[in-house]
Write an enzyme that holds these catalytic residues in place. Structure first.
Site, PDB file in Angstrom:
ATOM      1  N   GLY A  85       0.781  -1.246   0.000  1.00  0.00           N
ATOM      2  CA  GLY A  85       0.000   0.000   0.000  1.00  0.00           C
ATOM      3  C   GLY A  85       0.801   1.278   0.000  1.00  0.00           C
ATOM      4  O   GLY A  85       0.336   2.307  -0.498  1.00  0.00           O
ATOM      5  N   LYS A 145      -7.014   7.102  10.412  1.00  0.00           N
ATOM      6  CA  LYS A 145      -8.464   7.044  10.666  1.00  0.00           C
ATOM      7  C   LYS A 145      -8.650   6.894  12.168  1.00  0.00           C
ATOM      8  O   LYS A 145      -8.719   5.760  12.666  1.00  0.00           O
ATOM      9  CB  LYS A 145      -9.033   5.784  10.019  1.00  0.00           C
ATOM     10  CG  LYS A 145      -9.634   5.949   8.661  1.00  0.00           C
ATOM     11  CD  LYS A 145     -10.482   4.713   8.361  1.00  0.00           C
ATOM     12  CE  LYS A 145     -10.098   4.063   7.079  1.00  0.00           C
ATOM     13  NZ  LYS A 145     -10.891   2.853   6.784  1.00  0.00           N
ATOM     14  N   ASP A 185       0.769   3.326   4.538  1.00  0.00           N
ATOM     15  CA  ASP A 185      -0.302   3.986   3.788  1.00  0.00           C
ATOM     16  C   ASP A 185      -1.384   4.543   4.719  1.00  0.00           C
ATOM     17  O   ASP A 185      -1.800   5.686   4.592  1.00  0.00           O
ATOM     18  CB  ASP A 185      -0.911   3.027   2.741  1.00  0.00           C
ATOM     19  CG  ASP A 185      -1.381   1.695   3.331  1.00  0.00           C
ATOM     20  OD1 ASP A 185      -1.196   1.445   4.538  1.00  0.00           O
ATOM     21  OD2 ASP A 185      -1.940   0.880   2.562  1.00  0.00           O
ATOM     22  N   PHE A 216     -14.162   3.792   4.048  1.00  0.00           N
ATOM     23  CA  PHE A 216     -13.203   2.961   3.314  1.00  0.00           C
ATOM     24  C   PHE A 216     -12.695   3.747   2.108  1.00  0.00           C
ATOM     25  O   PHE A 216     -13.481   4.258   1.322  1.00  0.00           O
ATOM     26  CB  PHE A 216     -13.844   1.641   2.883  1.00  0.00           C
ATOM     27  CG  PHE A 216     -12.830   0.678   2.345  1.00  0.00           C
ATOM     28  CD1 PHE A 216     -11.980   0.010   3.214  1.00  0.00           C
ATOM     29  CD2 PHE A 216     -12.695   0.481   0.987  1.00  0.00           C
ATOM     30  CE1 PHE A 216     -11.007  -0.861   2.731  1.00  0.00           C
ATOM     31  CE2 PHE A 216     -11.728  -0.391   0.489  1.00  0.00           C
ATOM     32  CZ  PHE A 216     -10.892  -1.057   1.369  1.00  0.00           C
ATOM     33  N   VAL A 217     -11.394   3.858   1.998  1.00  0.00           N
ATOM     34  CA  VAL A 217     -10.804   4.642   0.916  1.00  0.00           C
ATOM     35  C   VAL A 217      -9.899   3.774   0.040  1.00  0.00           C
ATOM     36  O   VAL A 217      -9.335   2.789   0.503  1.00  0.00           O
ATOM     37  CB  VAL A 217     -10.006   5.858   1.455  1.00  0.00           C
ATOM     38  CG1 VAL A 217     -10.927   6.896   2.057  1.00  0.00           C
ATOM     39  CG2 VAL A 217      -8.942   5.436   2.476  1.00  0.00           C
ATOM     40  N   ASP A 236      -5.397   2.409  10.765  1.00  0.00           N
ATOM     41  CA  ASP A 236      -6.833   2.312  11.053  1.00  0.00           C
ATOM     42  C   ASP A 236      -6.983   1.803  12.484  1.00  0.00           C
ATOM     43  O   ASP A 236      -7.059   2.574  13.435  1.00  0.00           O
ATOM     44  CB  ASP A 236      -7.456   1.390  10.004  1.00  0.00           C
ATOM     45  CG  ASP A 236      -8.945   1.176  10.175  1.00  0.00           C
ATOM     46  OD1 ASP A 236      -9.573   1.931  10.932  1.00  0.00           O
ATOM     47  OD2 ASP A 236      -9.491   0.247   9.534  1.00  0.00           O
TER      48      ASP A 236
HETATM   49  P1  IMP Z   1      -4.810  -1.421  10.698  1.00  0.00           P
HETATM   50  O1  IMP Z   1      -4.005  -2.630  11.079  1.00  0.00           O
HETATM   51  O2  IMP Z   1      -6.271  -1.600  11.001  1.00  0.00           O
HETATM   52  O3  IMP Z   1      -4.274  -0.130  11.274  1.00  0.00           O
HETATM   53  O4  IMP Z   1      -4.836  -1.294   9.136  1.00  0.00           O
HETATM   54  C1  IMP Z   1      -3.719  -1.299   8.386  1.00  0.00           C
HETATM   55  C2  IMP Z   1      -3.966  -1.853   6.998  1.00  0.00           C
HETATM   56  O5  IMP Z   1      -5.347  -2.101   6.684  1.00  0.00           O
HETATM   57  C3  IMP Z   1      -3.494  -0.818   6.021  1.00  0.00           C
HETATM   58  O6  IMP Z   1      -2.111  -0.902   5.797  1.00  0.00           O
HETATM   59  C4  IMP Z   1      -4.334  -1.123   4.806  1.00  0.00           C
HETATM   60  O7  IMP Z   1      -3.729  -2.127   4.013  1.00  0.00           O
HETATM   61  C5  IMP Z   1      -5.651  -1.661   5.377  1.00  0.00           C
HETATM   62  N1  IMP Z   1      -6.682  -0.596   5.422  1.00  0.00           N
HETATM   63  C6  IMP Z   1      -7.197   0.003   6.510  1.00  0.00           C
HETATM   64  N2  IMP Z   1      -8.139   0.915   6.176  1.00  0.00           N
HETATM   65  C7  IMP Z   1      -8.201   0.894   4.818  1.00  0.00           C
HETATM   66  C8  IMP Z   1      -8.986   1.628   3.845  1.00  0.00           C
HETATM   67  O8  IMP Z   1      -9.815   2.510   4.137  1.00  0.00           O
HETATM   68  N3  IMP Z   1      -8.753   1.322   2.541  1.00  0.00           N
HETATM   69  C9  IMP Z   1      -7.847   0.379   2.137  1.00  0.00           C
HETATM   70  N4  IMP Z   1      -7.095  -0.321   3.003  1.00  0.00           N
HETATM   71  C10 IMP Z   1      -7.272  -0.068   4.334  1.00  0.00           C
END
Ligand code: IMP
Ligand code: MG
Length: 192
Positions: free
Chosen positions: A54, A142, A111, A163-164, A114
């Site tokens: 990403g 986010k 990238d 979601f983006v 979340d």
């Molecule tokens: P986390 O572990 O929830 O912080 O998310 C990290 C990973 O989830 C990112 O590196 C993305 O690959 C994916 N991700 C989280 N939110 C989005 C979104 O809105 N669009 C696309 N990928 C996302």
């Protein structure tokens, strides 16, 4: 200029992508981040780490805005299991750095943060390698999705809980090639 919503028919649904952060806004912010990183690390040897896949477009644009003669680049791959639009927090390393990073200043380029679970996993993994320092630079944050607190040293944009896709971010491996970030919504196909 505002771009229109991109509508794609795929697997019997309409995927609608509405621009949220334009290419110009992305590039202007990346310039600022590059200047800040260059000032913060002046005179230091930094290893910028791209988190595949990403962060690839962001990484490529950001490193060209960093003016540090001692900058080197590496990458690693992470995969998180989960549904297509929600992360599960179960993370695994799919490919590792090419060199040891003991004693180096690590700058991890992500990238999006979340839930924070991916970065938490990565930080724990990197700390065992005894770098001199670790900082996180994420293009997007986010805050509404947060499940664990992770330190973020550089944040490009703070966004709402939507979601983006685009500029490296995917839905089922698609849309990474867009030069902007857009919100993604699904619609049913109109009846024949
Ligand atoms: P986390 O572990 O929830 O912080 O998310 C990290 C990973 O989830 C990112 O590196 C993305 O690959 C994916 N991700 C989280 N939110 C989005 C979104 O809105 N669009 C696309 N990928 C996302
Ligand atoms: Mg992804």
């Amino acid at each position: 200029m505002a771009q229109d919503t991109l509508v794609t028919e795929y697997n019997g649904k309409l995927e609608c992508i509405t621009p949220m952060i334009t290419e110009e806004q992305l590039q202007a912010r990346i310039k600022e981040l590059g200047a800040q990183i260059s000032a913060d690390y002046a005179g230091k040897e930094v290893v910028a780490v791209a988190v595949l896949k990403g962060s690839v477009p962001f990484f490529a644009d950001l490193i060209r805005q960093i003016e540090l003669p001692g900058l080197s680049c590496d990458c690693l791959g992470l995969a998180s299991y989960g549904s297509r639009t929600e992360s599960s927090g179960v993370v695994r390393l799919t490919s590792d750095l090419s060199r040891p990073v003991a004693g180096k200043h690590l700058l991890i380029i992500e990238d999006i943060v979340d839930t924070g679970l991916t970065i938490q996993y990565l930080l724990q993994n990197m700390e065992t390698r005894q770098p001199e320092s670790i900082r996180i630079c994420t293009l997007l944050h986010k805050p509404a999705g947060e499940r664990v607190k992770v330190p973020m040293d550089y944040v490009g944009f703070t966004i709402a809980n939507e979601f983006v896709v685009g500029y490296g971010l995917d839905y089922d491996e698609r849309y990474r090639q867009l030069s902007y970030i857009g919100t993604m919504k699904f619609k049913d196909l109109p009846e024949e």
